[in-house]
Design an enzyme around this catalytic site. Structure first.
Site, short mmCIF file in Angstrom:
data_model
loop_
_atom_site.label_atom_id
_atom_site.label_comp_id
_atom_site.label_asym_id
_atom_site.label_seq_id
_atom_site.Cartn_x
_atom_site.Cartn_y
_atom_site.Cartn_z
N GLY A 72 0.81 -1.22 0.00
CA GLY A 72 0.00 0.00 0.00
C GLY A 72 0.84 1.26 0.00
O GLY A 72 0.53 2.23 -0.70
N ASN A 152 -8.51 3.83 8.06
CA ASN A 152 -7.95 2.73 8.84
C ASN A 152 -8.17 2.90 10.34
O ASN A 152 -8.25 1.92 11.07
CB ASN A 152 -6.46 2.57 8.53
CG ASN A 152 -5.71 3.89 8.53
OD1 ASN A 152 -6.11 4.84 7.85
ND2 ASN A 152 -4.64 3.97 9.27
N GLN A 180 -7.84 -0.33 2.97
CA GLN A 180 -8.74 -0.92 3.97
C GLN A 180 -10.04 -1.43 3.35
O GLN A 180 -10.76 -2.19 3.99
CB GLN A 180 -9.09 0.11 5.05
CG GLN A 180 -7.94 0.48 5.96
CD GLN A 180 -7.55 -0.63 6.92
OE1 GLN A 180 -8.36 -1.49 7.28
NE2 GLN A 180 -6.30 -0.65 7.35
N SER A 200 -3.39 -3.51 -0.80
CA SER A 200 -2.27 -4.21 -0.16
C SER A 200 -2.72 -5.59 0.33
O SER A 200 -3.74 -5.71 1.03
CB SER A 200 -1.76 -3.38 1.02
OG SER A 200 -0.78 -4.10 1.73
N CYS A 326 0.83 2.65 12.88
CA CYS A 326 1.93 3.53 12.52
C CYS A 326 2.11 4.64 13.54
O CYS A 326 3.05 5.41 13.48
CB CYS A 326 1.67 4.14 11.15
SG CYS A 326 1.02 2.93 10.01
#
Ligand code: PLP
Length: 384
Positions: A72, A152, A180, A200, A326
């Site tokens: 992604g 997300n 997502q 992804s 993250c």
């Protein structure tokens, strides 16, 4: 490790058995390089193209519009920097939102340093971008709009159709980070006026380190990784054959009975939401009540430290997250939670729980029990 209840499927998912089985031969026996002409190479190439054909079909796209990437993050980087590069002659303005993934936001920041102008749109209290705000932000210099499909952290699904329609009317390129949403919701590029779309594999039970970028035919897309002639000369490097095969297999699994799985997951998600809001006082749901990803739930609890809550949940074998994987270690309150104006006394107590097809009602019951006990404990400062 004792029994774990994994409720962090927005961070990553466990690889499905069928995906692992599909990949295995390509790790050793079928090891050929897809650019070679003998049987090993042909076999790898054939399987790779089969994967591409399937992925394209899920989007109602053409196989030539699907480019394999390392995931992604790369897809987002390529979409933004590639379009900025190719269309710099037509303008220097990009529109995005304040709640994009860092792969988009940090690419935008990079482009600002290169002289591009970026508008970061606000979202409403549900995390929704209004098409009117997009329309107002468009100027003659706008070359690209990038708005994520589903968020997300808080799960909000954006009005992608309306924004895409606006972009198309003004001949502006439209990218959506669908990492997502792809393989969770049906997405057709014949229905949605999107020009570029990122996905992804590890977010839908495929392997890590592989994804794709859909690029609509006719869009000028420059090479991102320079080298060999792979991926129509636009993304050089020997292809990640096992990863690509795994991504195809994961997409196949996801698209089998997709609607039934969506309904089932949405039901379980709503069960979790209702139970928590009913059983735990001073709790709020973040994101939109209905326009949200099937498996995504985000709560904020008043007067609770989210990081401490996550540790206590972990002690009960519940894997949840503070918002985005993250963000760990960074600022206590995520930029997404700030963008939707969660009240200050709730914001620090944010916990995300994201489900998958394998999540059971018993998992949810255990998670709610743990939440209830630990929120109470943190608020009281004394064990129950
Ligand atoms: C996970 C994620 C990404 C990054 O994808 P990777 O394959 O992990 O690089 C980008 N955007 C969103 C919305 C994500 O959830």
């Amino acid at each position: 490790m004792s029994h774990q209840i994994y409720l962090d499927n927005a961070a990553t998912t466990q690889m499905a058995d069928a995906v692992k089985r599909a990949m295995e031969p390509y790790l050793k026996e079928k090891f050929g390089n897809a650019s070679t002409t003998y049987s090993y190479g042909e076999e790898a190439r054939g399987a790779m193209e089969k994967s591409r054909n399937f992925l394209a079909a899920t989007l109602e796209a053409k196989p030539e519009e699907v480019f394999f990437t390392s995931g992604g993050t790369e897809s987002d980087n390529w979409a933004l920097k590639g379009i900025a590069d190719a269309y710099a002659g037509s303008g220097n303005h990009i529109i995005t939102t304040k709640i994009e993934h860092h792969a988009v936001l940090n690419s935008c920041e990079y482009l600002e340093r290169q002289g591009f102008k970026v508008t970061y749109l606000d979202v409403d209290e549900y995390g929704m971008v209004s098409p009117e705000a997009v329309a107002e932000a468009i100027c003659p210099n706008t070359i690209l709009i990038s708005v994520m499909f589903g968020n997300n952290e808080i799960g909000t699904i954006q009005p992608i159709f309306q924004i895409g329609k606006l972009a198309r009317e003004q001949q502006i390129i439209f990218h959506t980070d669908a990492v997502q949403a792809y393989a969770q919701l049906p997405i057709s590029v014949r229905h949605y006026p999107v020009d570029l779309l990122s996905a992804s594999a590890h977010k839908f039970h495929g392997p890590k380190g592989v994804g794709f970028l859909y690029v609509r035919e006719g869009i000028k897309m420059p090479s991102f990784i320079h080298g060999g002639a792979q991926e129509q000369g636009k993304r050089a490097g020997t292809e990640n054959i096992p990863g690509i095969i795994g991504m195809g297999a994961a997409a196949e699994l996801a698209h089998r009975n997709m609607r039934r799985k969506m309904i089932q997951e949405t039901k379980l998600r709503n069960y979790l939401i209702e139970k928590v809001l009913h059983e735990i006082p001073n709790a709020r749901l973040n994101g939109h009540r209905n326009m949200r990803l099937p498996g995504n739930v985000s709560f904020s609890f008043q007067g609770v430290d989210g990081a401490s809550l996550l540790i206590l949940l972990q002690e009960d074998g519940i894997c949840a997250s503070g918002g985005s994987a993250c963000n760990t270690g960074e600022s206590r309150i995520s930029y997404v939670i700030r963008a939707i104006s969660v009240p200050e006394d709730y914001a620090a107590g944010t916990v995300r729980m994201t489900l998958c097809g394998g999540t059971t009602r018993a998992d949810i019951d255990a998670a709610v029990l743990s939440l209830k006990k630990n929120v109470y404990e943190l608020r009281e400062g004394t064990p129950v």
